[in-house]
Every structure is written in structure tokens, then in C-alpha cells.
Design a protein around this motif. Structure first.
Motif, PDB file in Angstrom:
ATOM      1  N   ASN A 141      60.829  49.916 -30.707  1.00 59.72           N
ATOM      2  CA  ASN A 141      61.098  51.279 -30.298  1.00 59.72           C
ATOM      3  C   ASN A 141      62.254  51.234 -29.303  1.00 59.72           C
ATOM      4  OD1 ASN A 141      59.152  53.357 -31.422  1.00 59.72           O
ATOM      5  ND2 ASN A 141      57.734  51.750 -30.791  1.00 59.72           N
ATOM      6  N   ASN A 142      62.578  52.352 -28.711  1.00 57.74           N
ATOM      7  CA  ASN A 142      63.663  52.419 -27.728  1.00 57.74           C
ATOM      8  C   ASN A 142      63.133  52.805 -26.356  1.00 57.74           C
ATOM      9  OD1 ASN A 142      65.812  51.835 -29.568  1.00 57.74           O
ATOM     10  ND2 ASN A 142      65.524  53.886 -30.408  1.00 57.74           N
ATOM     11  N   LEU A 143      62.011  52.228 -25.984  1.00 57.17           N
ATOM     12  CA  LEU A 143      61.409  52.540 -24.700  1.00 57.17           C
ATOM     13  C   LEU A 143      62.226  51.920 -23.569  1.00 57.17           C
ATOM     14  CD1 LEU A 143      57.738  51.969 -25.785  1.00 57.17           C
ATOM     15  CD2 LEU A 143      58.800  54.159 -25.249  1.00 57.17           C
ATOM     16  N   THR A 144      62.233  52.599 -22.436  1.00 58.28           N
ATOM     17  CA  THR A 144      62.962  52.112 -21.271  1.00 58.28           C
ATOM     18  C   THR A 144      62.017  52.011 -20.089  1.00 58.28           C
ATOM     19  OG1 THR A 144      63.591  54.362 -20.664  1.00 58.28           O
ATOM     20  CG2 THR A 144      65.154  53.124 -22.024  1.00 58.28           C
ATOM     21  N   GLY A 145      62.422  51.263 -19.106  1.00 60.26           N
ATOM     22  CA  GLY A 145      61.624  51.136 -17.898  1.00 60.26           C
ATOM     23  C   GLY A 145      60.524  50.107 -18.058  1.00 60.26           C
ATOM     24  N   PRO A 146      59.856  49.824 -16.964  1.00 57.07           N
ATOM     25  CA  PRO A 146      58.794  48.810 -16.996  1.00 57.07           C
ATOM     26  C   PRO A 146      57.517  49.349 -17.612  1.00 57.07           C
ATOM     27  CG  PRO A 146      58.919  49.792 -14.829  1.00 57.07           C
ATOM     28  CD  PRO A 146      60.056  50.382 -15.639  1.00 57.07           C
ATOM     29  N   ILE A 147      56.652  48.430 -17.973  1.00 53.22           N
ATOM     30  CA  ILE A 147      55.302  48.809 -18.382  1.00 53.22           C
ATOM     31  C   ILE A 147      54.583  49.246 -17.115  1.00 53.22           C
ATOM     32  CG2 ILE A 147      53.127  47.949 -19.306  1.00 53.22           C
ATOM     33  CD1 ILE A 147      54.790  46.072 -21.073  1.00 53.22           C
ATOM     34  N   PRO A 148      53.943  50.408 -17.121  1.00 55.22           N
ATOM     35  CA  PRO A 148      53.337  50.925 -15.896  1.00 55.22           C
ATOM     36  C   PRO A 148      52.272  49.998 -15.314  1.00 55.22           C
ATOM     37  CG  PRO A 148      53.322  52.584 -17.630  1.00 55.22           C
ATOM     38  CD  PRO A 148      53.765  51.301 -18.251  1.00 55.22           C
ATOM     39  N   ASP A 149      52.262  49.918 -13.992  1.00 56.79           N
ATOM     40  CA  ASP A 149      51.253  49.116 -13.301  1.00 56.79           C
ATOM     41  C   ASP A 149      49.846  49.635 -13.549  1.00 56.79           C
ATOM     42  OD1 ASP A 149      53.238  47.521 -12.276  1.00 56.79           O
ATOM     43  OD2 ASP A 149      53.303  48.544 -10.329  1.00 56.79           O
ATOM     44  N   THR A 150      49.713  50.899 -13.931  1.00 52.62           N
ATOM     45  CA  THR A 150      48.389  51.476 -14.166  1.00 52.62           C
ATOM     46  C   THR A 150      47.654  50.770 -15.305  1.00 52.62           C
ATOM     47  OG1 THR A 150      49.350  53.164 -15.610  1.00 52.62           O
ATOM     48  CG2 THR A 150      49.006  53.764 -13.292  1.00 52.62           C
ATOM     49  N   LEU A 151      48.403  50.078 -16.179  1.00 57.85           N
ATOM     50  CA  LEU A 151      47.745  49.351 -17.270  1.00 57.85           C
ATOM     51  C   LEU A 151      46.978  48.144 -16.743  1.00 57.85           C
ATOM     52  CD1 LEU A 151      50.397  49.462 -20.141  1.00 57.85           C
ATOM     53  CD2 LEU A 151      48.539  51.046 -19.663  1.00 57.85           C
ATOM     54  N   ASP A 152      47.270  47.731 -15.509  1.00 59.94           N
ATOM     55  CA  ASP A 152      46.566  46.596 -14.917  1.00 59.94           C
ATOM     56  C   ASP A 152      45.073  46.843 -14.764  1.00 59.94           C
ATOM     57  OD1 ASP A 152      48.973  45.299 -14.719  1.00 59.94           O
ATOM     58  OD2 ASP A 152      49.189  45.599 -12.551  1.00 59.94           O
ATOM     59  N   LYS A 153      44.676  48.094 -14.621  1.00 63.69           N
ATOM     60  CA  LYS A 153      43.264  48.395 -14.397  1.00 63.69           C
ATOM     61  C   LYS A 153      42.449  48.472 -15.691  1.00 63.69           C
ATOM     62  CE  LYS A 153      43.695  53.422 -14.196  1.00 63.69           C
ATOM     63  NZ  LYS A 153      43.504  54.612 -13.393  1.00 63.69           N
ATOM     64  N   LEU A 154      43.092  48.287 -16.832  1.00 66.75           N
ATOM     65  CA  LEU A 154      42.401  48.390 -18.119  1.00 66.75           C
ATOM     66  C   LEU A 154      41.706  47.071 -18.432  1.00 66.75           C
ATOM     67  CD1 LEU A 154      45.057  50.391 -20.162  1.00 66.75           C
ATOM     68  CD2 LEU A 154      43.107  51.232 -18.843  1.00 66.75           C
ATOM     69  N   GLN A 155      40.436  47.003 -18.115  1.00 69.85           N
ATOM     70  CA  GLN A 155      39.682  45.759 -18.247  1.00 69.85           C
ATOM     71  C   GLN A 155      39.456  45.325 -19.679  1.00 69.85           C
ATOM     72  OE1 GLN A 155      36.129  46.199 -15.916  1.00 69.85           O
ATOM     73  NE2 GLN A 155      37.273  46.330 -13.998  1.00 69.85           N
ATOM     74  N   LYS A 156      39.495  46.256 -20.628  1.00 69.58           N
ATOM     75  CA  LYS A 156      39.270  45.907 -22.032  1.00 69.58           C
ATOM     76  C   LYS A 156      40.558  45.577 -22.778  1.00 69.58           C
ATOM     77  CE  LYS A 156      35.071  48.625 -22.371  1.00 69.58           C
ATOM     78  NZ  LYS A 156      34.375  49.719 -23.051  1.00 69.58           N
TER      79      LYS A 156
END
Length: 184
Positions: A141-156
Motif C-alpha cells: 500500500n502507500n501508507l506513510t508514517g510509523p505504525i502507531p504505538d497504540t498497537l503495542d497494547k494488543l495482547q492477541k
């Protein structure tokens, strides 16, 4: 003056109260609204999202959407669909979503979906609300920017795959397999 109320009037009044009570329990489907927001934000030249009708009670009858037996969205399959546009924050309102996935032509689960489209912009930080998310696939895809830190809390979350090719010819490949695999 003593007025008598007919039994039919009482019955009609009770039926009317029952109808209003039942109507008050019917509400819009937040998951359908979230997916409709995505549809509205994407260009769909091949009409892949044609069945996504926001007037239906829930999105479980829509193509490319899989639901649990309780009618909660658990999977959205939109890989390689020639979609363009941006992801929407409302995707974070799909609490039971496990996979943004795609199946190959032979029917084998490859990875979570949204791969191989023309999705642009940033990954919404609201995806961190998807506490049941197991796999997220954003490559090609053409996504920009970092992967959000909020994904760190996804335990599964077990798989996160991103491929980014910035200009002029530098290639960054990020594939994360979380080592805490589910017990057998």
C-alpha cells in the motif's frame, strides 16, 4: 360524569406502548457504521464493496465480511481489491475484529488483509482499540508514517506485516511475529 374505557382502547394503548418500547431497543449497528465509514472513504472501481448496504440491520450479510455466531464482525477481507483512499479511525470501533485478512486463490489464509491496494495516509491510532486483533497486514500500500504505538497494547496480535518502499530505491521491510504463540 363517569366515563368508561373500553377494553379495546386499553388493548390498543398497551400495544402502542409495546411498539414504542421495542422501537426504543432498536439502534443502529456501530460495526456497520464503522465499515460504512471505511467504504465511504475508499474509491472502489471494481465495486467490491457494492453489497455494503448501511440500511441493513448488521454487516454480516455483506460480502468480504465474516461474523461470529453472535453477529459481531470478526474478519474483513479486502486484499488485492484495487481500493484506494485512507483508513478511517472508525475501524477502531470493531471490538471483535480478529483479522483484516485475505485469502489466496487457493483458499489458504495468507495474512491479515488490506494488502495490495492503494491505501494511503497513516495507520489510525484507533486500531489500538481492536483488542481481539490477531493479525494485521498492510503491505503493498502507500501508507506513510510509523505504525502507531497504540498497537503495542494488543495482547492477541501475533502478526504485523508492513512493506514500505520510499523513493528513490531504499527498501524497508518490517515483519513482526510475536513469539508468544497461543498454547496448543
Amino acid at each position: 360524569m363517569d366515563r368508561k374505557v373500553s377494553p379495546i382502547s386499553v388493548l390498543c394503548f398497551l400495544c402502542l406502548i409495546l411498539v414504542f418500547y421495542r422501537l426504543s431497543q432498536v439502534s443502529g449497528n456501530a460495526e456497520g457504521d464503522a465499515l460504512n465509514a471505511l467504504k465511504t472513504n475508499l474509491a472502489d472501481p471494481n465495486n467490491v464493496l457494492q453489497s455494503w448496504d448501511p440500511t441493513l440491520v448488521n454487516p454480516c450479510t455483506w460480502f468480504h465480511v465474516t461474523c461470529s455466531s453472535d453477529n459481531f464482525v470478526t474478519r474483513v477481507d479486502l486484499g488485492n481489491a484495487n481500493l484506494s483512499g485512507q483508513l478511517v479511525p472508525q475501524l477502531g470501533q470493531l471490538p471483535y475484529l480478529q483479522y483484516l485478512v485475505d485469502w489466496t486463490d487457493c483458499g489458504i489464509l495468507v495474512e491479515p488483509e488490506l494488502y495490495s491496494n492503494n491505501i494511503s495516509g497513516r495507520v489510525p491510532y484507533e486500531l489500538g482499540n481492536l483488542t481481539n486483533l490477531v493479525s494485521l497486514d498492510l503491505y503493498l500500500n502507500n501508507l506513510t508514517g510509523p505504525i502507531p504505538d497504540t498497537l503495542d497494547k494488543l495482547q492477541k496480535l501475533r502478526f504485523l506485516y508492513e512493506l514500505h518502499i520510499p523513493q528513490p530505491f531504499t527498501i524497508i521491510i518490517k515483519f513482526v511475529y510475536l513469539t508468544e504463540v497461543l498454547p496448543e
